[in-house]
Design a protein around this motif. Structure first.
Motif, PDB file in Angstrom:
ATOM      1  N   ILE A   1       0.871  -1.175   0.000  1.00 35.63           N
ATOM      2  CA  ILE A   1       0.000   0.000   0.000  1.00 35.63           C
ATOM      3  C   ILE A   1       0.908   1.225   0.000  1.00 35.63           C
ATOM      4  CG2 ILE A   1      -1.582   1.302   1.494  1.00 35.63           C
ATOM      5  CD1 ILE A   1      -2.661  -1.363   2.452  1.00 35.63           C
ATOM      6  N   GLY A   2       0.455   2.319  -0.625  1.00 34.16           N
ATOM      7  CA  GLY A   2       1.248   3.543  -0.613  1.00 34.16           C
ATOM      8  C   GLY A   2       1.172   4.243   0.733  1.00 34.16           C
ATOM      9  N   VAL A   3       2.107   5.155   0.936  1.00 31.13           N
ATOM     10  CA  VAL A   3       2.069   6.007   2.134  1.00 31.13           C
ATOM     11  C   VAL A   3       1.856   7.441   1.672  1.00 31.13           C
ATOM     12  CG1 VAL A   3       3.483   4.499   3.575  1.00 31.13           C
ATOM     13  CG2 VAL A   3       4.599   6.216   2.132  1.00 31.13           C
ATOM     14  N   PRO A   4       1.339   8.327   2.554  1.00 31.39           N
ATOM     15  CA  PRO A   4       1.067   9.708   2.138  1.00 31.39           C
ATOM     16  C   PRO A   4       2.276  10.383   1.484  1.00 31.39           C
ATOM     17  CG  PRO A   4      -0.006   9.287   4.223  1.00 31.39           C
ATOM     18  CD  PRO A   4       0.805   8.055   3.916  1.00 31.39           C
ATOM     19  N   GLY A   5       3.481  10.043   1.940  1.00 31.89           N
ATOM     20  CA  GLY A   5       4.685  10.639   1.360  1.00 31.89           C
ATOM     21  C   GLY A   5       4.868  10.307  -0.115  1.00 31.89           C
ATOM     22  N   ASP A   6       4.356   9.156  -0.565  1.00 27.96           N
ATOM     23  CA  ASP A   6       4.447   8.807  -1.992  1.00 27.96           C
ATOM     24  C   ASP A   6       3.683   9.837  -2.826  1.00 27.96           C
ATOM     25  OD1 ASP A   6       5.890   6.357  -1.647  1.00 27.96           O
ATOM     26  OD2 ASP A   6       4.025   5.314  -1.151  1.00 27.96           O
ATOM     27  N   VAL A   7       2.516  10.237  -2.344  1.00 23.58           N
ATOM     28  CA  VAL A   7       1.693  11.217  -3.074  1.00 23.58           C
ATOM     29  C   VAL A   7       2.274  12.620  -2.904  1.00 23.58           C
ATOM     30  CG1 VAL A   7      -0.642  12.123  -3.401  1.00 23.58           C
ATOM     31  CG2 VAL A   7      -0.324   9.747  -2.685  1.00 23.58           C
ATOM     32  N   ALA A   8       2.789  12.894  -1.709  1.00 30.64           N
ATOM     33  CA  ALA A   8       3.361  14.226  -1.446  1.00 30.64           C
ATOM     34  C   ALA A   8       4.543  14.506  -2.371  1.00 30.64           C
ATOM     35  CB  ALA A   8       3.788  14.333   0.017  1.00 30.64           C
ATOM     36  N   ALA A   9       5.363  13.479  -2.639  1.00 32.47           N
ATOM     37  CA  ALA A   9       6.528  13.671  -3.519  1.00 32.47           C
ATOM     38  C   ALA A   9       6.075  14.048  -4.929  1.00 32.47           C
ATOM     39  CB  ALA A   9       7.372  12.402  -3.550  1.00 32.47           C
ATOM     40  N   ALA A  10       4.996  13.406  -5.394  1.00 34.18           N
ATOM     41  CA  ALA A  10       4.463  13.722  -6.727  1.00 34.18           C
ATOM     42  C   ALA A  10       3.869  15.122  -6.748  1.00 34.18           C
ATOM     43  CB  ALA A  10       3.411  12.684  -7.114  1.00 34.18           C
ATOM     44  N   ALA A  11       3.161  15.485  -5.678  1.00 37.77           N
ATOM     45  CA  ALA A  11       2.547  16.822  -5.618  1.00 37.77           C
ATOM     46  C   ALA A  11       3.619  17.911  -5.592  1.00 37.77           C
ATOM     47  CB  ALA A  11       1.649  16.926  -4.382  1.00 37.77           C
ATOM     48  N   LEU A  12       4.680  17.669  -4.825  1.00 30.82           N
ATOM     49  CA  LEU A  12       5.770  18.650  -4.756  1.00 30.82           C
ATOM     50  C   LEU A  12       6.377  18.857  -6.145  1.00 30.82           C
ATOM     51  CD1 LEU A  12       7.754  20.458  -3.211  1.00 30.82           C
ATOM     52  CD2 LEU A  12       9.068  18.405  -2.637  1.00 30.82           C
ATOM     53  N   TRP A  13       6.602  17.758  -6.862  1.00 34.92           N
ATOM     54  CA  TRP A  13       7.178  17.852  -8.210  1.00 34.92           C
ATOM     55  C   TRP A  13       6.244  18.657  -9.133  1.00 34.92           C
ATOM     56  CZ3 TRP A  13       5.761  15.381 -12.995  1.00 34.92           C
ATOM     57  CH2 TRP A  13       6.704  15.573 -14.023  1.00 34.92           C
ATOM     58  N   LEU A  14       4.950  18.363  -9.074  1.00 37.58           N
ATOM     59  CA  LEU A  14       4.010  19.057  -9.964  1.00 37.58           C
ATOM     60  C   LEU A  14       3.854  20.529  -9.596  1.00 37.58           C
ATOM     61  CD1 LEU A  14       1.245  16.325 -10.436  1.00 37.58           C
ATOM     62  CD2 LEU A  14       2.782  17.228 -12.206  1.00 37.58           C
ATOM     63  N   CYS A  15       4.116  20.882  -8.339  1.00 41.23           N
ATOM     64  CA  CYS A  15       4.036  22.292  -7.918  1.00 41.23           C
ATOM     65  C   CYS A  15       5.320  23.051  -8.256  1.00 41.23           C
ATOM     66  CB  CYS A  15       3.806  22.396  -6.408  1.00 41.23           C
ATOM     67  SG  CYS A  15       2.130  22.000  -5.902  1.00 41.23           S
ATOM     68  N   SER A  16       6.404  22.320  -8.483  1.00 40.58           N
ATOM     69  CA  SER A  16       7.712  22.969  -8.627  1.00 40.58           C
ATOM     70  C   SER A  16       8.038  23.247 -10.091  1.00 40.58           C
ATOM     71  CB  SER A  16       8.806  22.073  -8.036  1.00 40.58           C
ATOM     72  OG  SER A  16       9.095  21.020  -8.944  1.00 40.58           O
ATOM     73  N   ASP A  17       9.060  24.049 -10.312  1.00 40.59           N
ATOM     74  CA  ASP A  17       9.489  24.354 -11.680  1.00 40.59           C
ATOM     75  C   ASP A  17      10.093  23.142 -12.381  1.00 40.59           C
ATOM     76  OD1 ASP A  17       8.616  26.910 -11.304  1.00 40.59           O
ATOM     77  OD2 ASP A  17      10.590  27.728 -10.801  1.00 40.59           O
ATOM     78  N   GLN A  18      10.400  22.079 -11.620  1.00 40.31           N
ATOM     79  CA  GLN A  18      10.918  20.845 -12.229  1.00 40.31           C
ATOM     80  C   GLN A  18       9.936  20.278 -13.257  1.00 40.31           C
ATOM     81  OE1 GLN A  18      13.940  19.151 -11.390  1.00 40.31           O
ATOM     82  NE2 GLN A  18      14.385  21.120 -10.444  1.00 40.31           N
ATOM     83  N   SER A  19       8.655  20.602 -13.098  1.00 35.56           N
ATOM     84  CA  SER A  19       7.626  20.069 -14.014  1.00 35.56           C
ATOM     85  C   SER A  19       7.087  21.178 -14.921  1.00 35.56           C
ATOM     86  CB  SER A  19       6.484  19.437 -13.213  1.00 35.56           C
ATOM     87  OG  SER A  19       5.884  20.410 -12.373  1.00 35.56           O
ATOM     88  N   SER A  20       7.943  22.134 -15.291  1.00 34.90           N
ATOM     89  CA  SER A  20       7.457  23.351 -15.976  1.00 34.90           C
ATOM     90  C   SER A  20       6.866  23.100 -17.365  1.00 34.90           C
ATOM     91  CB  SER A  20       8.595  24.378 -16.074  1.00 34.90           C
ATOM     92  OG  SER A  20       9.647  23.851 -16.848  1.00 34.90           O
ATOM     93  N   PHE A  21       7.083  21.912 -17.962  1.00 35.35           N
ATOM     94  CA  PHE A  21       6.490  21.618 -19.281  1.00 35.35           C
ATOM     95  C   PHE A  21       5.332  20.619 -19.148  1.00 35.35           C
ATOM     96  CE2 PHE A  21       6.978  20.143 -23.876  1.00 35.35           C
ATOM     97  CZ  PHE A  21       6.506  21.342 -24.408  1.00 35.35           C
ATOM     98  N   VAL A  22       4.815  20.477 -17.928  1.00 32.15           N
ATOM     99  CA  VAL A  22       3.756  19.487 -17.677  1.00 32.15           C
ATOM    100  C   VAL A  22       2.470  20.207 -17.290  1.00 32.15           C
ATOM    101  CG1 VAL A  22       3.072  17.493 -16.274  1.00 32.15           C
ATOM    102  CG2 VAL A  22       5.481  17.835 -16.859  1.00 32.15           C
TER     103      VAL A  22
END
Ligand SMILES: NC(=O)c1ccc[n+]([C@@H]2O[C@H](COP(=O)([O-])OP(=O)(O)OC[C@H]3O[C@@H](n4cnc5c(N)ncnc54)[C@H](OP(=O)(O)O)[C@@H]3O)[C@@H](O)[C@H]2O)c1
Length: 256
Positions: free
Chosen positions: A213-234
């Protein structure tokens, strides 16, 4: 995320609390919202005791006046909004065939999971456009927003709607530099699965290709990436975080 202001709805516990923690550790000033003021204040205290920047502003995402007041308070206190994670959900009922869902059950799930995301998007984007420096929004969907789940009429319908809102908002505001994406988590260990007990958790884990089963941190890592400039073409995408569950079904076991 240093110098940025981020809003997380449904941040008093579970996945939302983990996302608020990840954004704050990345340097953002995080505004946490949910209805229960005491639970929110406790969460903010945890972050502040680690020297992180966090503010609690209670709101009910089903209610337009409440969401407007939330964003007005962020404008007043912070003057800007760079990232938002629309994670709050609820209004559920125990799984049952569609015919056993009452209109009230259905409307309850839609009100928080779908109208709530619409209202947050509407007023978050209004504030984001004021600064005009670009921004990122993440809506919390579910694998139930990508694939039907028996017994979950209202939840499944609302999460499919979240995917639709995400794609339309991404198209409508791409030119203004506002990226809008969604995350579709699979089973994640928060209160509901924790309360189901170990045997139930083991049963769910057995359906996950990665075997847990996933843990909340698995989703948090994805959310952080999508909020950051690392995902600027997404933008306009739904990112599945489910241990491979939606990738397909196990092979048939055939002998010979
Ligand atoms: N856990 C999973 O397995 C899983 C799987 C797929 C998707 N998801 C999605 O991930 C998100 C978080 O799930 P979770 O398991 O962390 O949920 P959770 O533990 O039930 O937490 C829900 C959060 O939303 C808040 N909330 C509920 N109704 C609200 C309202 N009307 N206005 C404002 N806040 C409200 C709750 O606080 P108050 O009650 O104080 O308002 C709480 O902070 C949800 O969108 C859920 O659908 C979860």
């Amino acid at each position: 995320m240093f110098g940025k202001v981020a809003l997380v709805t449904g941040a008093s516990r579970g996945i939302g609390a983990a996302i608020a923690d990840a954004l704050a550790r990345a340097g953002a000033h995080v505004v946490l919202t949910a209805r229960d003021q005491d639970a929110l204040s406790r969460q903010v205290q945890v972050l502040k005791s680690d020297g992180l920047q966090a503010t609690a502003v209670p709101a009910d995402v089903r209610d337009e006046a409440s969401v407007k007041a939330l964003l007005a308070e962020i404008r007043e206190r912070c003057g800007r909004l760079d990232a938002a994670v629309n994670n709050a959900a609820g209004g559920g009922r125990p799984p049952a065939p569609l015919g056993e869902w009452t209109v009230e059950d259905f409307d309850g799930a839609i009100a928080v999971n779908l109208r709530g995301v619409f209202l947050c998007l509407k007023y978050e984007i209004e504030l984001m456009l004021e600064t005009g420096t670009g921004a990122a929004i993440v809506n919390m969907s579910s694998t139930a927003g990508e694939q039907g789940v028996a017994g979950l009429t209202g939840y499944t319908a609302s999460k499919f709607g979240v995917g639709g809102l995400t794609r339309v908002a991404a198209l409508d505001y791409a030119a203004q530099g506002i990226r809008v994406n969604a995350i579709a988590p699979g089973p994640i260990l928060t209160d509901r699965l924790a309360a189901a007990g170990q045997a139930a958790q083991d049963g769910v884990a057995a359906t996950v290709p990665l075997g847990r089963i996933g843990v909340p941190g698995d989703v948090a890592a994805a959310a952080l990436w999508l909020c950051s400039d690392q995902s600027s073409f997404v933008t306009g995408t739904v990112l599945t975080v489910d241990g491979g569950r939606l990738a397909g079904t196990p092979a048939f076991k055939v002998s010979g």
